[in-house]
Scaffold this motif. Structure first.
Motif, PDB file in Angstrom:
ATOM      1  N   UNK A 130     -11.339  15.551 -13.853  1.00  0.00           N
ATOM      2  CA  UNK A 130     -11.533  15.779 -12.413  1.00  0.00           C
ATOM      3  C   UNK A 130     -10.378  16.593 -11.821  1.00  0.00           C
ATOM      4  N   UNK A 131     -10.566  17.152 -10.624  1.00  0.00           N
ATOM      5  CA  UNK A 131      -9.472  17.875  -9.963  1.00  0.00           C
ATOM      6  C   UNK A 131      -8.477  16.927  -9.303  1.00  0.00           C
ATOM      7  N   UNK A 132      -7.191  17.155  -9.552  1.00  0.00           N
ATOM      8  CA  UNK A 132      -6.166  16.262  -9.007  1.00  0.00           C
ATOM      9  C   UNK A 132      -5.508  16.852  -7.766  1.00  0.00           C
ATOM     10  N   UNK A 153       1.519   8.468  -3.549  1.00  0.00           N
ATOM     11  CA  UNK A 153       0.778   9.222  -4.549  1.00  0.00           C
ATOM     12  C   UNK A 153      -0.233  10.133  -3.849  1.00  0.00           C
ATOM     13  N   UNK A 203       0.816  -1.210   0.000  1.00  0.00           N
ATOM     14  CA  UNK A 203       0.000   0.000   0.000  1.00  0.00           C
ATOM     15  C   UNK A 203       0.850   1.259   0.000  1.00  0.00           C
ATOM     16  N   UNK A 235       1.150   7.988 -16.272  1.00  0.00           N
ATOM     17  CA  UNK A 235       0.999   6.883 -17.225  1.00  0.00           C
ATOM     18  C   UNK A 235      -0.307   6.125 -17.002  1.00  0.00           C
ATOM     19  N   UNK A 236      -0.573   5.779 -15.733  1.00  0.00           N
ATOM     20  CA  UNK A 236      -1.702   4.893 -15.459  1.00  0.00           C
ATOM     21  C   UNK A 236      -3.034   5.640 -15.358  1.00  0.00           C
ATOM     22  N   UNK A 237      -3.045   6.698 -14.564  1.00  0.00           N
ATOM     23  CA  UNK A 237      -4.334   7.307 -14.240  1.00  0.00           C
ATOM     24  C   UNK A 237      -4.711   8.432 -15.201  1.00  0.00           C
ATOM     25  N   UNK A 273       1.558   7.866 -12.008  1.00  0.00           N
ATOM     26  CA  UNK A 273       0.213   8.453 -12.010  1.00  0.00           C
ATOM     27  C   UNK A 273      -0.139   8.950 -13.418  1.00  0.00           C
ATOM     28  N   UNK A 296      -6.207  16.736  -4.654  1.00  0.00           N
ATOM     29  CA  UNK A 296      -5.978  15.888  -3.473  1.00  0.00           C
ATOM     30  C   UNK A 296      -4.708  15.041  -3.586  1.00  0.00           C
ATOM     31  N   UNK A 297      -4.183  14.921  -4.785  1.00  0.00           N
ATOM     32  CA  UNK A 297      -3.090  13.964  -4.981  1.00  0.00           C
ATOM     33  C   UNK A 297      -1.757  14.616  -5.341  1.00  0.00           C
ATOM     34  N   UNK A 316       3.260   2.624  -1.901  1.00  0.00           N
ATOM     35  CA  UNK A 316       3.336   3.498  -3.082  1.00  0.00           C
ATOM     36  C   UNK A 316       2.049   4.280  -3.312  1.00  0.00           C
ATOM     37  N   UNK A 317       0.934   3.712  -2.965  1.00  0.00           N
ATOM     38  CA  UNK A 317      -0.342   4.402  -3.134  1.00  0.00           C
ATOM     39  C   UNK A 317      -0.390   5.616  -2.214  1.00  0.00           C
TER      40      UNK A 317
END
Lengths: 390, 102
Positions: B79-81, B11, B5, B33-35, B31, B83-84, B7-8
């Protein structure tokens, strides 16, 4: 040595493993998409074994697969407009074409002879011969002012038809391809803003598109298409602010349990339970994230749900007997997709960030097996070949 | 499980200042690449969202792009990023996008 024995010996030599790689049935095989390497592995779902890797499938950051009705071939629809036909008996790409600039999915016709692909660029649907991948028909998704719309939610339907939704135009179209040279198109405009995906009932009766741009879902009764498209749950979440959606839900597969349909809410961390007789909302089940796939086990006793980033390490099991939450599993990182075995005793789950596929026993919810796969993002079993809408 | 968990969480928790550690850079690249890639494509040539290639971003200011990443684009699927990631990290990602697509 008798003559018969000699004959047998010769036959054994002729048909020995040296001349035939493996006598292989395909009914319990599947394909796992490996998104970054543009490859797919062929798996055996009975033996939990990887049989082969097939490469050169292009950009598979988004991909889906349909199967020929003889379950020998897998057709892979890639993000880059690639359409690849994989031979599951020979572990190779039989043929590959790049038919558009940007694609989202595809379908196989009722008679298994046509493959349709839904494209973002150029927006529309193209239809090919399942045998040769030669083009058969081109249906640009032209709407207001001659613009082309991105096409989503393409599925097959009984009566040798395809059904799809136009993201930009807010329309649903059906195409009758009994005569593939002259497709007959029926358009349903004003179905709602931004349909993002759609699902087909397993009996081919209903087609339902989820809306991103406004509340509710758009329903087309294919038994009574003359009645047009009607909106269901038009007021659901109307006055609440939507939560951010970090990954669009997928409506593939229809989670039906008895009289109920279960579907992901969008912009809300809920799974919706809809009465499919009255099309009213029965219940909104709170879940720990934006649901992406809401999939019923083939017997529909359980529904499994995965989630968008940042909750994509979780997997929720819902008991449809009373719509209670059975268990929240944390199989690993990047839970992107799941696929049930044809009769549902096991489920395979793609863990993108862990480079693994994990197999669960759906009765005990215990892990049965793990197989390595490179950034897996989609799992598709050949049982789909014989199911409407998949 | 904790190890998996981690690495999550990296992010999920933006770094505080302007310095972006190598570890955090990798998390941001993943992030992207994937999301981001889920909508904009693994090769960033676009999908549901527009292409994010150097040439498509050429006419757009860093400020505009950082606002888009952090606050999202109301009325669209972006969406707004916030939070990340923080603004420095968004600007760092824009730098990556402007130089090489992957």
């Amino acid at each position: 040595m008798t003559e018969t024995t000699l004959c047998l010996l010769i036959l054994t030599c002729l048909f020995s493993p040296a001349s035939f790689a493996e006598l292989r049935a395909t009914g319990d095989l599947g394909v796992v998409i490996e998104r970054e390497s543009g490859s797919a592995i062929i798996v055996n779902t009975t033996r939990h074994k990887t049989l082969a890797k097939v490469e050169g499938l292009g950009d598979l950051s988004h991909a889906s697969v349909v199967f020929s009705r003889d379950q020998r071939y897998a057709y892979v629809f890639g993000r880059d407009g690639g359409l690849s036909k994989i031979d599951l008996l020979q572990d190779k790409v039989e043929k590959r074409i790049v038919q558009a600039g940007n694609s989202i999915g595809g379908a196989i016709s009722q008679d298994g002879k046509l493959i349709a692909v839904s494209n973002y660029t150029p927006g529309g649907v193209k239809i090919f011969s399942a045998d040769t991948l030669e083009p058969v028909a081109d249906i640009p998704a032209r709407y207001a002012d001659g613009k082309l719309s991105k096409v989503v939610g393409l599925t097959d339907a009984p009566g040798q038809r395809f059904v799809f939704s136009l993201w930009d135009a807010g329309e649903i179209w059906t195409v009758d391809v009994k005569n593939p040279q002259k497709p007959v198109i029926q358009k349903y405009p004003n179905i709602g803003k931004e349909p993002y995906d759609a699902l087909m009932a397993p009996d081919g009766h209903y087609y339902i598109a989820g809306l991103f741009g406004e509340p509710g879902l758009a329903l087309l009764d294919l038994w009574q298409p003359e009645q047009g498209v009607k909106r269901i749950l038009p007021d659901y979440g109307k006055h609440d602010e939507k939560l951010p959606v970090y990954k669009m839900p997928h409506l593939e597969g229809w989670a039906v349990a008895g009289d109920y349909l279960l579907a992901p809410a969008i912009g809300r961390h809920e799974v919706l339970v809809i009465d499919k007789k009255s099309w009213q909302l029965v219940k909104a089940i709170p879940v720990p994230g934006q649901p992406v796939f809401v999939m019923a086990r083939p017997d529909a006793r359980q529904v499994w749900v995965n989630f968008a980033f940042p909750d994509n390490n979780q997997l929720l099991v819902i008991d449809t007997k009373d719509m209670s939450l059975t268990k929240l599993l944390t199989p690993g990182k990047g839970v992107l997709h799941m696929e049930f075995t044809p009769r549902g005793e096991q489920v395979w789950v793609a863990l993108r960030d862990d480079n693994q596929v994990v197999v669960y026993d759906t009765a005990t919810l215990e892990e049965v097996s793990r197989l390595p796969a490179q950034k897996p993002n989609g799992i598709f079993f050949t049982g789909r070949a014989h199911r409407i809408g998949l | 499980m904790t190890g998996k968990l981690l690495p999550l969480l990296l992010v999920a928790l933006p770094a505080a200042g302007g310095e972006i550690s190598a570890e955090r850079q990798q998390a941001l690249r993943d992030l992207l690449k994937q999301d981001c890639g889920a909508c904009h494509g693994l090769t960033l040539k676009g999908g549901m969202g527009p292409a994010l290639l150097p040439e498509t971003l050429a006419g757009k200011s860093d400020d505009f792009l950082a606002d888009t990443i952090l606050n999202g684009r109301p009325g669209t699927a972006m969406p707004p990023w916030q939070p990340f990631m923080n603004r420095d990290e968004a600007l760092w990602l824009i730098g990556i996008l402007r130089t090489k697509p992957n």
